[in-house]
Scaffold this motif. Structure first.
Motif, PDB file in Angstrom:
ATOM      1  N   ALA A 106      33.832  37.847  38.849  1.00 42.18           N
ATOM      2  CA  ALA A 106      35.175  37.722  38.269  1.00 42.18           C
ATOM      3  C   ALA A 106      35.812  36.372  38.606  1.00 42.18           C
ATOM      4  CB  ALA A 106      36.064  38.859  38.750  1.00 42.18           C
ATOM      5  N   VAL A 107      35.531  35.862  39.808  1.00 36.11           N
ATOM      6  CA  VAL A 107      36.038  34.542  40.187  1.00 36.11           C
ATOM      7  C   VAL A 107      35.361  33.446  39.366  1.00 36.11           C
ATOM      8  CG1 VAL A 107      36.076  32.823  42.047  1.00 36.11           C
ATOM      9  CG2 VAL A 107      36.735  35.186  42.526  1.00 36.11           C
ATOM     10  N   SER A 108      34.050  33.558  39.217  1.00 30.54           N
ATOM     11  CA  SER A 108      33.248  32.497  38.614  1.00 30.54           C
ATOM     12  C   SER A 108      33.265  32.514  37.089  1.00 30.54           C
ATOM     13  CB  SER A 108      31.794  32.607  39.103  1.00 30.54           C
ATOM     14  OG  SER A 108      31.721  32.591  40.517  1.00 30.54           O
ATOM     15  N   PHE A 109      33.301  33.703  36.505  1.00 25.32           N
ATOM     16  CA  PHE A 109      33.224  33.834  35.042  1.00 25.32           C
ATOM     17  C   PHE A 109      34.253  34.850  34.546  1.00 25.32           C
ATOM     18  CE2 PHE A 109      28.988  32.571  36.486  1.00 25.32           C
ATOM     19  CZ  PHE A 109      28.717  31.478  35.666  1.00 25.32           C
ATOM     20  N   PRO A 110      35.539  34.581  34.734  1.00 30.47           N
ATOM     21  CA  PRO A 110      36.556  35.559  34.325  1.00 30.47           C
ATOM     22  C   PRO A 110      36.519  35.876  32.833  1.00 30.47           C
ATOM     23  CG  PRO A 110      37.552  33.422  34.812  1.00 30.47           C
ATOM     24  CD  PRO A 110      36.130  33.359  35.295  1.00 30.47           C
ATOM     25  N   GLU A 111      36.043  34.922  32.044  1.00 29.79           N
ATOM     26  CA  GLU A 111      35.981  35.145  30.599  1.00 29.79           C
ATOM     27  C   GLU A 111      34.919  36.171  30.214  1.00 29.79           C
ATOM     28  OE1 GLU A 111      32.939  32.001  31.502  1.00 29.79           O
ATOM     29  OE2 GLU A 111      34.961  32.501  32.207  1.00 29.79           O
ATOM     30  N   ARG A 112      34.048  36.542  31.160  1.00 30.47           N
ATOM     31  CA  ARG A 112      32.979  37.513  30.878  1.00 30.47           C
ATOM     32  C   ARG A 112      33.291  38.895  31.447  1.00 30.47           C
ATOM     33  NH1 ARG A 112      28.344  35.021  29.239  1.00 30.47           N
ATOM     34  NH2 ARG A 112      28.128  37.006  28.108  1.00 30.47           N
ATOM     35  N   VAL A 113      34.420  39.030  32.123  1.00 30.24           N
ATOM     36  CA  VAL A 113      34.766  40.304  32.779  1.00 30.24           C
ATOM     37  C   VAL A 113      36.011  40.890  32.131  1.00 30.24           C
ATOM     38  CG1 VAL A 113      35.367  41.431  34.961  1.00 30.24           C
ATOM     39  CG2 VAL A 113      33.743  39.513  34.951  1.00 30.24           C
ATOM     40  N   GLU A 114      35.842  42.054  31.529  1.00 32.37           N
ATOM     41  CA  GLU A 114      36.965  42.744  30.892  1.00 32.37           C
ATOM     42  C   GLU A 114      37.911  43.314  31.942  1.00 32.37           C
ATOM     43  OE1 GLU A 114      39.280  43.791  27.846  1.00 32.37           O
ATOM     44  OE2 GLU A 114      37.274  43.002  27.443  1.00 32.37           O
ATOM     45  N   ARG A 115      37.309  43.919  32.948  1.00 33.40           N
ATOM     46  CA  ARG A 115      38.063  44.574  34.010  1.00 33.40           C
ATOM     47  C   ARG A 115      37.152  44.679  35.212  1.00 33.40           C
ATOM     48  NH1 ARG A 115      38.917  50.158  34.557  1.00 33.40           N
ATOM     49  NH2 ARG A 115      37.898  50.489  32.537  1.00 33.40           N
ATOM     50  N   LEU A 116      37.734  44.601  36.408  1.00 35.13           N
ATOM     51  CA  LEU A 116      36.972  44.627  37.652  1.00 35.13           C
ATOM     52  C   LEU A 116      37.354  45.858  38.456  1.00 35.13           C
ATOM     53  CD1 LEU A 116      35.102  43.137  39.747  1.00 35.13           C
ATOM     54  CD2 LEU A 116      37.191  42.036  40.606  1.00 35.13           C
ATOM     55  N   VAL A 117      36.337  46.603  38.894  1.00 36.61           N
ATOM     56  CA  VAL A 117      36.557  47.739  39.796  1.00 36.61           C
ATOM     57  C   VAL A 117      35.625  47.564  40.987  1.00 36.61           C
ATOM     58  CG1 VAL A 117      36.565  50.238  40.074  1.00 36.61           C
ATOM     59  CG2 VAL A 117      37.086  49.236  37.823  1.00 36.61           C
TER      60      VAL A 117
END
Length: 283
Positions: A113-124
């Motif tokens: 999520a830090v490195s590729f936020p554009e590839r992560v819809e949501r983080l759990v």
């Protein structure tokens, strides 16, 4: 569930074993297990998420169970593990995924999520702090340093592998049973875990994750903040990680919250499966 193998052509090419379930047209969710588990650690989540309409991918991360086990410590650096996640999203033909991680899988999820936020819809993330918070506490907080003693032990050559493998993986069995609520891991579960642990080269690869964490520096990022919506789930009775690391981790998120389970341990997705599933689904 279906079992398949996916070739990842990231920083360090690898073939990963992936368990899939749910409609292929549904939103993609990737479940990242930790140490010393494998895809089976999500057995109580996979069907529930699939029935809710998600296309579920639960890989054996590199070095684990049926996935390929590249040689060398550098093959398990966190940035390479993140590249594997991006490779999985690409292999699914998607731009984004909901990324869910526990233990080491949570560390990979955070850094993805830090490195590729554009590839992560949501983080759990479950029971692991943001890597920056972990590094700070592990080096300055005496209580956390004592809880993290095994990380130092795993830096030794040969001996950690020998002890982990001996007696049909008795030490790993005791680790699970001794750090979870009674009855969490059934005898049938432990049979499955032993088969995974005793795959050729698996224990060495699993321990190399810890070696790489201390020996391979992370790539510099413009910011360590997490800009995607983030949920941190935390079993308070974790014997390995202090709950005091949870809130500082959320403080590094633009949109984040933490949910504590007072009676759960490090293995919260096993012990509180129904509620954890609801939270992953956004409830």
């Amino acid at each position: 569930m279906t079992h398949t193998f996916v070739d990842i052509n990231g920083q360090s090419p690898v073939r990963l074993h992936v368990v899939q379930a749910g409609p292929t047209e549904g939103p993609l969710v990737i479940l990242l297990h930790g140490f010393p588990e494998f895809w089976y650690g999500w057995k109580q989540q996979i069907d529930a998420l699939a029935e809710a309409g998600f296309w579920v991918w639960a890989p054996d991360q590199r070095g684990y169970n049926l996935s390929e086990k590249p040689a060398g410590i550098k093959s398990y650096a966190l940035d390479i593990l993140v590249a594997d996640v991006i490779g999985l999203i690409d292999a699914a033909g998607r731009q984004k995924a909901v990324v869910v991680g526990h233990d080491w899988g949570a560390a990979v999820a955070w850094w993805t999520a830090v490195s590729f936020p554009e590839r992560v819809e949501r983080l759990v993330v479950l029971n692991v702090p943001h890597p920056v918070v972990m590094k700070k506490f592990a080096s300055r907080d005496v209580g956390q340093m004592l809880r993290s003693w095994y990380i130092g032990f795993f830096q030794l050559p040969v001996l950690p592998e020998f002890l982990s493998r001996s007696g049909n993986a008795t030490v790993l069995v005791k680790t699970l049973l001794g750090s979870s609520r009674p009855g969490t891991f059934k005898r049938a579960d432990l049979v499955q875990y032993k088969v995974a642990w005793l795959q050729p080269g698996a224990i060495n690869a699993m321990i190399n994750w810890y070696r790489a964490a201390l020996r391979v520096p992370l790539a510099k990022r413009p910011s360590v903040r997490v800009t995607v919506p983030t949920l941190l789930i935390w079993g308070v009775r974790d014997k390995f990680l202090k709950r005091e690391m949870a809130q500082p981790s959320i403080d590094l998120c633009d949109t984040g919250r933490v949910v504590f389970f007072d009676e759960a341990t490090h293995w919260v997705q096993h012990e509180e499966a129904k509620r954890v599933n609801e939270l992953i689904l956004g409830g």
